[in-house]
Motif scaffolding. Structure first.
Motif, short mmCIF file in Angstrom:
data_model
loop_
_atom_site.label_atom_id
_atom_site.label_comp_id
_atom_site.label_asym_id
_atom_site.label_seq_id
_atom_site.Cartn_x
_atom_site.Cartn_y
_atom_site.Cartn_z
N GLN A 1 -35.54 63.63 20.04
CA GLN A 1 -35.48 63.98 18.59
C GLN A 1 -35.68 65.66 18.80
O GLN A 1 -36.58 66.08 19.51
N LEU A 2 -35.05 66.27 17.73
CA LEU A 2 -35.21 67.89 17.60
C LEU A 2 -35.03 68.19 16.30
O LEU A 2 -34.18 67.40 15.33
N SER A 3 -35.80 68.83 15.68
CA SER A 3 -35.71 69.21 14.44
C SER A 3 -34.55 70.43 14.18
O SER A 3 -34.33 71.06 15.14
N ASP A 4 -34.30 70.68 13.02
CA ASP A 4 -33.00 71.65 12.77
C ASP A 4 -33.75 72.96 13.33
O ASP A 4 -32.81 73.76 14.05
N ASN A 5 -34.92 73.39 13.00
CA ASN A 5 -35.38 74.67 13.61
C ASN A 5 -35.39 74.67 15.16
O ASN A 5 -34.97 75.62 15.92
N GLU A 6 -35.88 73.58 15.84
CA GLU A 6 -35.85 73.68 17.13
C GLU A 6 -34.55 73.71 17.80
O GLU A 6 -34.28 74.28 18.78
N ASP B 1 -33.40 77.13 17.74
CA ASP B 1 -34.13 77.83 18.65
C ASP B 1 -33.53 77.52 20.33
O ASP B 1 -33.49 78.71 21.05
N PHE C 1 -27.03 75.73 11.25
CA PHE C 1 -28.40 75.64 12.24
C PHE C 1 -28.98 76.98 11.99
O PHE C 1 -30.14 76.92 12.20
N ARG D 1 -28.52 64.93 15.50
CA ARG D 1 -28.25 65.31 14.13
C ARG D 1 -26.94 65.28 13.56
O ARG D 1 -26.06 65.62 14.38
#
Length: 146
Positions: free
Chosen positions: A44-49, A52, A86, A146
């Motif tokens: 899992q990764l957030s949109d911010n990750e 980045d 993103f 995502r």
């Protein structure tokens, strides 16, 4: 003779028209999804990750997993849609970002591949690889983050 207010209104109208035309000219693409190999340790990764990772600011996850971004070819609609979604960067802004990063020695852009199929294949070469493709290109060998 035109007043300063009239000149400002004319400039504002011209700017508004230019923005409208640039939005209308954006290519319409299918849904872009972020993918990893089906057996990837990346869960899992957030949109911010994700932003980045693709901007070279995140190369390892907190658990120590190395992350390797795989980019689409420059000029592709998929790439433009992904970066706008993103990172909020247009293709021109992205080019300027990487030009500055390269010039200052702070980073290199992700490896660019020419198709969704190449991205999916490359995911299997490196368990820490992450890419983005059109949703229709995702099969059983890849997993959507995502």
């Amino acid at each position: 003779m035109k007043t300063a207010g009239a000149i400002r209104r004319a400039r504002l109208c011209a700017l508004s028209l230019a923005i409208l035309l640039s939005v209308v000219a954006l290519p319409v693409t299918a849904e872009v999804v972020v993918v990893v190999a089906a057996n990837s340790p990346i869960k899992q990764l957030s949109d911010n990750e994700i932003a980045d990772v693709f901007l070279g600011k995140l190369t390892r996850l907190p658990d120590g997993t190395s992350v390797v971004p795989l980019d689409q070819a420059e000029g592709s609609a998929t790439r433009a849609g992904f970066y706008l979604k993103f990172t909020g960067k247009s293709p021109a802004q992205l080019k300027a970002f990487w030009s500055k990063a390269i010039f200052t020695g702070r980073g290199r852009p992700p490896r660019a591949l020419t198709s969704d199929a190449e991205i999916i294949r490359a995911l299997h070469e490196n368990p820490g690889a992450i890419g983005y493709v059109e949703r229709a290109s995702v099969g059983a060998s890849a997993r959507i983050l995502r």
